[in-house]
Design a protein around this motif. Structure first.
Motif, PDB file in Angstrom:
ATOM      1  N   UNK A  90     -25.549  55.382  22.145  1.00 18.04           N
ATOM      2  CA  UNK A  90     -27.154  55.343  21.855  1.00 18.04           C
ATOM      3  C   UNK A  90     -27.535  54.141  21.967  1.00 18.04           C
ATOM      4  N   UNK A  91     -28.628  54.430  21.587  1.00 17.22           N
ATOM      5  CA  UNK A  91     -29.027  53.179  21.461  1.00 17.22           C
ATOM      6  C   UNK A  91     -30.013  52.531  20.800  1.00 17.22           C
ATOM      7  N   UNK A  92     -29.863  51.468  20.377  1.00 20.93           N
ATOM      8  CA  UNK A  92     -30.412  50.895  18.565  1.00 20.93           C
ATOM      9  C   UNK A  92     -31.985  50.264  19.361  1.00 20.93           C
ATOM     10  N   UNK A  98     -31.729  56.381  19.797  1.00 23.07           N
ATOM     11  CA  UNK A  98     -31.745  56.758  20.233  1.00 23.07           C
ATOM     12  C   UNK A  98     -29.581  57.671  20.803  1.00 23.07           C
ATOM     13  N   UNK A  99     -29.812  59.188  20.022  1.00 24.53           N
ATOM     14  CA  UNK A  99     -28.770  59.188  20.822  1.00 24.53           C
ATOM     15  C   UNK A  99     -27.759  60.537  21.433  1.00 24.53           C
ATOM     16  N   UNK A 100     -27.453  60.458  22.345  1.00 26.49           N
ATOM     17  CA  UNK A 100     -26.744  61.747  23.146  1.00 26.49           C
ATOM     18  C   UNK A 100     -25.414  62.778  22.232  1.00 26.49           C
ATOM     19  N   UNK A 101     -25.604  63.739  22.219  1.00 27.44           N
ATOM     20  CA  UNK A 101     -24.341  64.565  21.530  1.00 27.44           C
ATOM     21  C   UNK A 101     -23.663  64.900  22.386  1.00 27.44           C
ATOM     22  N   UNK A 102     -22.456  65.285  22.086  1.00 27.09           N
ATOM     23  CA  UNK A 102     -21.488  65.337  23.423  1.00 27.09           C
ATOM     24  C   UNK A 102     -22.044  67.189  23.732  1.00 27.09           C
ATOM     25  N   UNK A 103     -22.356  68.198  22.823  1.00 27.19           N
ATOM     26  CA  UNK A 103     -22.466  69.478  22.907  1.00 27.19           C
ATOM     27  C   UNK A 103     -23.285  70.020  22.584  1.00 27.19           C
ATOM     28  N   UNK A 135     -24.039  49.606  20.240  1.00 24.09           N
ATOM     29  CA  UNK A 135     -23.364  48.331  20.872  1.00 24.09           C
ATOM     30  C   UNK A 135     -22.660  47.121  20.433  1.00 24.09           C
ATOM     31  N   UNK A 136     -22.413  45.911  20.004  1.00 27.45           N
ATOM     32  CA  UNK A 136     -21.385  44.767  19.976  1.00 27.45           C
ATOM     33  C   UNK A 136     -21.950  44.219  18.528  1.00 27.45           C
ATOM     34  N   UNK A 137     -21.801  45.323  17.625  1.00 27.62           N
ATOM     35  CA  UNK A 137     -22.042  44.986  16.207  1.00 27.62           C
ATOM     36  C   UNK A 137     -21.227  44.749  15.819  1.00 27.62           C
ATOM     37  N   UNK A 138     -20.756  43.715  15.019  1.00 30.19           N
ATOM     38  CA  UNK A 138     -18.887  43.653  14.242  1.00 30.19           C
ATOM     39  C   UNK A 138     -19.020  44.593  12.820  1.00 30.19           C
ATOM     40  N   UNK A 139     -20.679  44.356  12.055  1.00 32.25           N
ATOM     41  CA  UNK A 139     -21.166  44.827  11.095  1.00 32.25           C
ATOM     42  C   UNK A 139     -21.842  45.637  11.225  1.00 32.25           C
TER      43      UNK A 139
END
Ligand SMILES: *[C@@H]1O[C@H](CO)[C@@H](O)[C@H](O)[C@H]1NC(C)=O
Ligand SMILES: *[C@@H]1O[C@H](CO)[C@@H](O)[C@H](O)[C@H]1NC(C)=O
Ligand SMILES: *[C@@H]1O[C@H](CO)[C@@H](O)[C@H](O)[C@H]1NC(C)=O
Ligand SMILES: *[C@@H]1O[C@H](CO)[C@@H](O)[C@H](O)[C@H]1NC(C)=O
Ligand SMILES: *[C@@H]1O[C@H](CO)[C@@H](O)[C@H](O)[C@H]1NC(C)=O
Ligand SMILES: *[C@@H]1O[C@H](CO)[C@@H](O)[C@H](O)[C@H]1NC(C)=O
Ligand SMILES: *[C@@H]1O[C@H](CO)[C@@H](O)[C@H](O)[C@H]1NC(C)=O
Length: 488
Positions: A90-92, A98-103, A135-139
């Motif tokens: 995932x890239x926000x 953008x997201x890439x799916x597992x299958x 990424x590293x978002x905590x909320x």
């Protein structure tokens, strides 16, 4: 350094340490990440979604629940926490996710259900990224998704998405902080989420030291806390709902749990004053650990405990020691409706007050009242709307009417002394709650007296002093208060 200057210096330090409060952390809908195999139905757009939060140290039990409703034809909502195990990357960005799916199968499923957003210009859905999803978002971060592009070969979707915030995305919601309904209200119970299993509470355990100086004319006196403390906690619950931007519920429930206050006090001084004097001194004035869900809810409780005294027409050269304990029953409850004060309900707040042993050493006449007064302020902000509640507990209070007596006969029965002080004592407590609107913080829009207790104690007390007349009595003067009044 005097106690009062010590207190002034210590407050900024306490503020720095405690004002942060407890930051609640998101609780994933199906337990921990990778705990349970996620289903493709996790990609389905929904017309409501519930988000839970808990404390860091007990992150599997919920303290807060927010249900966001998107009932409109052009809107939907979706939490990434339902499907983030099925996407590999995932890239926000600022304007896209953008997201890439597992299958292929999951990609096909998501494409089919999400394509709705491309069906009309004004179709959009709220997508809430869970902790770590961007990424590293905590909320959790809410986004508004209004377009969608696909890269079939790469199993990749690009969502036209802008970052938003909870206040902007939640026009219709139910927010509940803290559990344990005090009563079933069936109409609402069916709407509100039932997932909260933990109570939010405010700690009320404090040891109190300090003294209050009273000077007027030739009167110079001090009231000192010899042994003062408060114990217990207050459970609280907030229920806040809004429908299409219009608040429909804002209810705060408060319940005591093992709450009591103990005050052994001493009045010492000399002089006299004709009029009535009331004075209070803050023994404690601190922010308590609050609650914070960034962007959703913020609670900053503040506690002040004051020692107070009221002297009426007093003349003294004496030391008076007395005190009382006050406690609340756990069955007490108050429910404040911030939208409709006529719906406010409360019960069971009459305190149980008991007097401690009283002693008088010296000459005193007049009226004395001494008390502890705890004020708990709850300042809350829920999705951009603020309100404030103030709970005032003047408990315990102990009062005495004292008369100095000089007689040719024995004053207190069995004392063999001709000078003494006669006292009639009483105990009391006053409990009240106030609510303030954000628009007018200076004046409460509702004030409720939860309890007002004034109880005179029937047994009059007698305290002899001065030289013994004639033969010295062999009897002990250990418990002077049980002596009867022999002369008036
Ligand atoms: C996103 O916007 C911020 C300022 O709002 C900017 O600093 C940052 O470079 C932008 N990121 C991208 C990937 O465009
Ligand atoms: C959305 O667009 C449709 C036409 O595509 C229109 O009929 C509808 O009123 C619009 N809804 C809103 C809320 O603007
Ligand atoms: C939330 O978003 C709205 C609309 O984008 C904006 O006007 C508002 O300032 C934002 N509020 C906060 C607290 O960021
Ligand atoms: C809250 O409710 C649960 C279940 O009904 C109960 O076990 C718990 O003791 C309650 N807590 C309080 C503080 O009343
Ligand atoms: C409250 O509702 C629950 C079911 O929702 C029921 O089991 C319980 O007995 C009710 N309690 C009271 C006091 O009515
Ligand atoms: C209050 O008094 C107790 C007992 O004398 C003592 O242990 C404590 O340190 C005092 N606290 C303060 C803030 O002075
Ligand atoms: C203060 O009062 C408590 C009872 O509330 C008692 O347990 C404690 O021993 C007392 N402390 C002193 C120093 O008298």
């Amino acid at each position: 350094m005097s106690f009062s200057s010590l207190l002034k210096w210590s407050i900024p330090l306490l503020l720095a340490n405690e004002v942060m409060g407890t930051r609640l952390v998101p609780i994933r809908p199906h337990g921990g990440r990778h705990n349970k195999r996620q289903e493709p139905s996790g990609f389905d757009l929904k017309s409501d979604e519930t988000f839970l939060w808990g404390s860091v140290d007990a992150s599997d039990s919920a303290l807060a629940s927010l249900t966001v409703h998107t009932p409109g034809e052009n809107e939907n909502i979706l939490s990434m926490e339902h499907f983030d195990d099925m996407i590999t990357n995932v890239h926000c960005g600022n304007n896209s996710i953008e997201m890439t799916f597992e299958d292929d199968a999951t990609f096909a499923y998501a494409q089919r259900v999400w394509d709705w957003v491309n069906g009309a210009d004004n179709h959009s859905f709220v997508m809430v990224a869970g902790p770590g999803d961007c990424g590293t978002n905590e909320d959790r971060i809410p986004y508004i998704v209004s377009t969608l592009y696909y890269d079939e070969d790469a199993n990749k979707a690009t969502l036209g998405a802008i970052e938003s915030n909870w206040t902007a995305i939640a026009h219709t919601y139910d927010l509940v902080i803290g559990s344990n309904d005090t009563q079933n209200r069936t109409s609402e119970a069916s709407v509100l989420p039932r997932d909260i299993d933990k109570d939010t509470s405010i700690d009320f355990n404090h040891h109190l030291n300090g003294s209050l100086a009273i000077a007027r004319g030739d009167l110079s006196a001090t009231v000192t806390c010899l042994n003062c403390s408060t114990t217990g906690s207050f459970d609280m619950k907030f229920k806040i709902s809004q429908k299409l931007g219009i608040p429909t519920d804002a209810t705060i429930t408060l319940k005591p749990k093992g709450v009591s206050a103990y005050a052994k006090m001493k009045l010492a001084g000399t002089g006299k004053v004709v009029q009535s004097l009331t004075k209070t001194f803050d023994l404690l004035s601190i922010p308590l650990a609050g609650l914070d869900i960034p962007g959703v809810f913020e609670l900053g409780p503040f506690l002040t405990v004051a020692l107070g005294a009221e002297l009426t027409g007093i003349a003294l050269t004496a030391t008076v020691t007395s005190g009382a304990t006050g406690s609340l029953y756990d069955s007490a409850v108050v429910e404040m409706n911030m939208l409709d004060p006529s719906e406010n309900t409360f019960s069971g707040w009459d305190p149980k007050v008991e007097i401690l042993e009283t002693s008088v050493d010296g000459s005193i006449s007049g009226g004395v009242q001494a008390f502890l007064q705890a004020s708990l302020e709850l300042k809350a902000n829920a999705l951009g709307k603020g309100f404030r509640i103030g709970l005032d507990l003047k408990v315990p209070s102990v009062n005495a009417k004292l008369t100095g007596i000089t007689s040719t006969k024995e004053v207190c029965e069995g004392s063999n002394q001709n000078i003494g002080v006669k006292a009639t004592t009483g105990i009391g407590g006053q409990l009240g709650i106030k609510a303030f609107r954000e628009s007018d913080e200076s004046k409460p829009f509702v004030t409720i007296t939860l309890a007002a207790l004034e109880k005179p104690l029937t047994e009059p007390l007698c305290f002899p002093f001065g030289p013994k007349s004639g033969a010295v009595s062999a009897r002990s003067v250990r418990h002077p208060h049980i002596r009867r009044i022999a002369a008036v």
